[in-house]
Design an enzyme around this catalytic site. Structure first.
Site, short mmCIF file in Angstrom:
data_model
loop_
_atom_site.label_atom_id
_atom_site.label_comp_id
_atom_site.label_asym_id
_atom_site.label_seq_id
_atom_site.Cartn_x
_atom_site.Cartn_y
_atom_site.Cartn_z
N ARG A 188 -3.27 -3.87 2.04
CA ARG A 188 -3.04 -5.03 2.90
C ARG A 188 -4.15 -5.09 3.94
O ARG A 188 -4.64 -4.07 4.41
CB ARG A 188 -1.70 -4.90 3.63
N TYR B 296 -4.54 -8.00 -4.28
CA TYR B 296 -3.81 -6.73 -4.17
C TYR B 296 -2.50 -6.83 -3.38
O TYR B 296 -2.45 -7.41 -2.29
CB TYR B 296 -4.70 -5.68 -3.49
N LYS C 278 5.79 -9.08 1.68
CA LYS C 278 5.58 -9.02 3.12
C LYS C 278 5.46 -10.42 3.74
O LYS C 278 5.94 -10.66 4.85
CB LYS C 278 4.32 -8.20 3.43
N HIS D 272 12.29 -4.67 7.95
CA HIS D 272 11.52 -3.76 7.12
C HIS D 272 12.35 -2.50 6.94
O HIS D 272 12.03 -1.45 7.51
CB HIS D 272 10.19 -3.47 7.83
N SER E 173 4.92 3.20 7.77
CA SER E 173 4.44 3.71 6.49
C SER E 173 4.17 5.20 6.58
O SER E 173 3.95 5.75 7.67
CB SER E 173 3.20 2.96 6.04
N CYS F 156 6.27 7.69 6.05
CA CYS F 156 7.36 8.49 6.60
C CYS F 156 8.43 8.77 5.56
O CYS F 156 9.55 9.18 5.89
CB CYS F 156 7.98 7.79 7.80
N ASP G 74 12.65 -1.26 0.72
CA ASP G 74 11.63 -1.77 1.64
C ASP G 74 12.12 -2.86 2.61
O ASP G 74 11.72 -2.85 3.76
CB ASP G 74 10.44 -2.30 0.84
N ARG H 239 -0.49 2.38 -6.52
CA ARG H 239 0.90 1.92 -6.53
C ARG H 239 1.52 1.90 -7.92
O ARG H 239 0.81 1.79 -8.91
CB ARG H 239 0.95 0.47 -6.00
C1 OXD Z 1 4.16 -1.25 3.40
C2 OXD Z 1 4.58 -1.42 2.00
O1 OXD Z 1 2.96 -1.21 3.66
O2 OXD Z 1 5.79 -1.45 1.76
O3 OXD Z 1 5.02 -1.19 4.26
O4 OXD Z 1 3.71 -1.54 1.11
MN MN Z 2 6.99 -1.64 3.49
#
Ligand code: OXD
Ligand code: MN
Length: 581
Positions: free
Chosen positions: A70, A211, A220, A240, A262, A264, A287, A379
């Site tokens: 991202r 991507y 997102k 989130h 992220s 964690c 997510d 991913r």
């Molecule tokens: C993030 C994802 O970056 O879920 O939070 O990809």
């Molecule tokens: Mn996420």
């Protein structure tokens, strides 16, 4: 697609985009397996996809090295005034941003097919679900959307003549001139990438990246940035958060929604395997959580997604066996390494590393410079239905009732293993001040402290100060039916760097304490930062951990907390009077 589209607004928008982007062809996606298979075999032929010998119906893609994550610095919340976007978002005025982007979109799909993807975020029959239409010139995006959302005819049927939808326009920004040979991952250079949101119109325009969250616009962009702004206007919540169901030995169900920045272990927690006897854990989502107040006054959550777009490196039978079992077939892998046997591999997978592989850049590995084989943000895209511990109610239209909110972050010191908020408003303070140390997966120096309120800093579609207020307002509406709020830190270390807590499945012990608190079965100690377990409060049966380590995990060091205050003040000062209301 054979189904007749009766929605005039949709037909007009598609026509408008076609005229602006001038693709060679327009194709309406029906969401069928046949469509998925045809697109995959086209991409295999063109060299974009590599079919894996070792995993049924699974493919590997390698992105351009400039297009791997991202792009937060190219992400815009384009509200009328800057104050509505707030200090944590990039802002450009809507007219200016649209003018810039229209000139990029002009002719941008030349030589390509324009795909129209009708998709639902949430089970189609759910009153909490929303319909989106993504237009894209990337067949890779179409296949990922098939897994991540509910796509096709059924969505068009639900939309009917007058139904509302969220228009999501996406282009990789790489038109092909007559006779020009395509590359395997076309995209635009970074300075031409734009991930733009126009919350007042519920509109998303993305350009230049193929991507993840930049391109799979349901995730997102729609389910968090646009949805958070809609939720604020309409009185619900788009967060989130993972969602899980914990069932006690007595058969009582508890539903937990948890937000972590992220790196964690969010996906690991979502698929947790409890180590305590008799407790069962099932995954509803990993997510995003959309939550509305139900007829009984409680907060009900759905997972708006249909798949997992998980970080691959570090995923193993040790860290997340349920994820490993989810990705055995029907998976899209991106930027993983390819073994000589025709399987994927990444750093942190079980067993020994292969002697030889092809790395994510398509080179022989190991490389001379000892680089990683899989990109740190490699991913897997996998159907949620394939998860062995998917909750049987994960697609229940009305959602599941949330009992507990959990916030957390990665902190080597100061923050104890768990504490409970004194009230909902205190819990909002805990969410608003959530902090985490940066790891190799984040930008910035390793070990830096970053505040990431509610893990929403990159995903809040309006002024974060107003977002805090929205949380307080939801608490007022929910009153005594509001979920109880807890803060956790699985990452506490001793001063000499030893982990104090084993984490993973053992985290169930902490979740059990939360459930016991809800049921009034567990005592708590009052401290200045919240309510903590008593020394014997956590179920430690079968876990070999020294009493002094438990003490350290539950210690509240007043002086260390005092030292946090200036940073908390600085954090809140950036919002201060800047809120838009
Ligand atoms: C993030 C994802 O970056 O879920 O939070 O990809
Ligand atoms: Mn996420």
């Amino acid at each position: 697609m054979e189904i007749a589209v009766k929605n005039e607004k949709l037909k007009n928008w598609v026509k408008e985009v076609e005229q602006m982007c001038t693709p060679d062809k327009v194709y309406w996606c029906d969401g069928s397996k046949k469509e998925y298979n045809e697109l995959m075999s086209q991409m295999e032929k063109s060299g974009m996809a590599i079919k894996l010998k070792k995993r049924r119906n699974s493919f590997l893609f390698r992105s351009d090295p400039s297009d791997v994550a991202r792009v937060e610095n190219r992400t815009y919340i384009s509200t009328r005034s800057q104050i509505e976007a707030g200090p944590t978002n990039n802002w450009v005025a809507p007219d200016e941003l649209k003018t810039t982007m229209k000139s990029l979109y002009k002719g941008c799909m030349k030589g390509r097919t324009m795909y129209v993807i009708p998709f639902s975020m949430g089970p189609i029959q759910s009153p909490i679900a929303k319909i989106g239409i993504e237009i894209t010139d990337s067949p890779y995006v179409v296949c990922n959307m098939h897994i991540m959302t509910r796509v096709g005819k059924k969505v068009i049927r639900k939309l009917g003549k007058k139904g509302e939808f969220i228009p999501c326009l996406h282009s990789i920004g790489a038109p092909l001139a007559e006779g020009q040979q395509d590359v395997s991952w076309p995209c635009a250079p970074i300075e031409k990438k734009y991930i733009s949101h126009f919350p007042a119109e519920n509109l998303i325009w993305s350009y230049g990246s193929g991507y993840g969250g930049n391109a799979l616009l349901g995730k997102k962009c729609l389910a968090l940035r646009i949805a958070s702004a809609m939720a604020k206007r309409e009185g619900w919540m788009a967060e989130h958060m993972l969602i899980l169901r914990l069932t006690s030995p007595a058969g009582k169900q508890f539903h937990i929604a948890a937000a972590f920045p992220s790196a964690c272990g969010k996906t690991n927690l979502a698929m947790l395997q409890p180590t305590i006897e008799g407790w069962k854990c099932e995954c509803v989502g990993d997510d995003i959580s959309w939550m509305k107040i139900g007829p009984d006054g409680r907060l009900y959550a759905i997972n708006p997604e249909a798949g997992f777009f998980g970080v691959a490196p570090g995923t193993s039978y040790d860290s997340n066996p349920m994820a490993m079992d989810t990705i055995k077939k029907n998976v899209i892998f991106t930027n993983c390494a390819l073994t000589d046997k025709g399987d994927i591999w990444w750093e942190g997978m079980d067993g020994k590393p292969p002697k030889h592989a092809i790395d994510w850049k398509g080179r022989d590995w190991p490389t001379e410079n000892k680089e990683v084989a899989a990109h740190a943000n490699a991913r897997f895209t996998a159907p949620a239905s394939q998860c062995p511990v998917i909750c049987p109610d994960w697609e229940k239209p009305e959602g599941v009732p949330i009992d507990i909110f959990v916030f957390g972050g990665r902190r080597a010191g100061v923050v104890p293993l768990v504490n409970e908020a004194y009230s909902f408003d205190h819990g909002v303070f805990l969410g608003a001040t959530a902090s985490s140390e940066t790891t190799a997966a984040n930008i910035g120096a390793v070990g830096n402290l970053r505040r990431d309120p509610f893990a929403m800093q990159p995903f809040c579609g309006y002024n974060m100060g107003d977002y805090f207020q929205h949380w307080l307002d939801m608490g007022d509406k929910l009153q005594d039916k509001a979920p109880r709020i807890f803060y956790v830190n699985w990452f506490r270390k001793t001063p000499d760097g030893r982990w104090l807590w084993p984490g993973f499945g053992e985290n169930s012990r902490v979740l059990k304490w939360m459930c016991e608190r809800i049921e009034d079965k567990a005592q708590a100690v009052k401290t200045p930062i919240g309510l903590l377990p008593t020394d014997d409060g956590l179920d430690m049966k079968g876990l070999n951990i020294e009493a002094q380590d438990i003490k350290a995990l539950l210690n509240v060091d007043i002086e260390a907390w005092r030292a946090e205050i200036p940073d908390i003040e600085k954090h809140f000062a950036q919002f201060g009077d800047l809120c838009s209301h």
